[in-house]
Motif scaffolding. Sequence first.
Motif, mmCIF file in Angstrom:
data_model
loop_
_atom_site.group_PDB
_atom_site.id
_atom_site.type_symbol
_atom_site.label_atom_id
_atom_site.label_comp_id
_atom_site.label_asym_id
_atom_site.label_seq_id
_atom_site.Cartn_x
_atom_site.Cartn_y
_atom_site.Cartn_z
ATOM 1 N N PRO A 52 46.400 -32.130 -56.676
ATOM 2 C CA PRO A 52 47.179 -33.030 -55.818
ATOM 3 C C PRO A 52 47.134 -32.638 -54.342
ATOM 4 O O PRO A 52 47.222 -33.504 -53.471
ATOM 5 C CB PRO A 52 48.611 -32.947 -56.360
ATOM 6 N N CYS A 53 46.972 -31.356 -54.064
ATOM 7 C CA CYS A 53 46.881 -30.927 -52.665
ATOM 8 C C CYS A 53 45.598 -31.438 -52.023
ATOM 9 O O CYS A 53 45.621 -31.945 -50.896
ATOM 10 C CB CYS A 53 46.941 -29.400 -52.577
ATOM 11 N N ILE A 54 44.482 -31.314 -52.733
ATOM 12 C CA ILE A 54 43.206 -31.800 -52.194
ATOM 13 C C ILE A 54 43.208 -33.319 -52.119
ATOM 14 O O ILE A 54 42.684 -33.902 -51.162
ATOM 15 C CB ILE A 54 42.032 -31.279 -53.050
ATOM 16 N N ARG A 55 43.831 -33.963 -53.085
ATOM 17 C CA ARG A 55 43.875 -35.421 -53.080
ATOM 18 C C ARG A 55 44.693 -35.959 -51.904
ATOM 19 O O ARG A 55 44.349 -36.968 -51.305
ATOM 20 C CB ARG A 55 44.457 -35.917 -54.391
ATOM 21 N N ALA A 56 45.778 -35.270 -51.566
ATOM 22 C CA ALA A 56 46.649 -35.748 -50.492
ATOM 23 C C ALA A 56 46.122 -35.396 -49.106
ATOM 24 O O ALA A 56 46.253 -36.188 -48.172
ATOM 25 C CB ALA A 56 48.054 -35.179 -50.674
#
Length: 108
Positions: A52-56
């Motif tokens: 989720p960190c890379i996606r956001a």
Amino acid sequence: MLLGGALCYAGMAALCLGMDRHHRQVWSRTAPRRQRGLRLVGWLLLAVALWPCIRAWGGSVGVVIWFGLLTGAALLLVWLLPYRPKGAAWLMGLSLLGSLPALLWSAG
């Protein structure tokens, strides 16, 4: 960011509870099979928390945010484990249960 933080905390707590000392603090005895399972789940949760960190925020900033969340989760565990080890384990379960629906919702 909340999803990544909850997954980081659950992963770090699982890794900590996979250690002999912390496992005995919570369950009063060691259980090698449970400890191996906790270590495996801990590493998997830390890897999933990166997603989720890379996606956001993208690849470069997302990894930096992930490391920051790992640091915050470790700091929270350092504060909780000496005084409330069972509370740290309960918080691990709550953060895991709370993050799974959000993770499934964000994947879709």
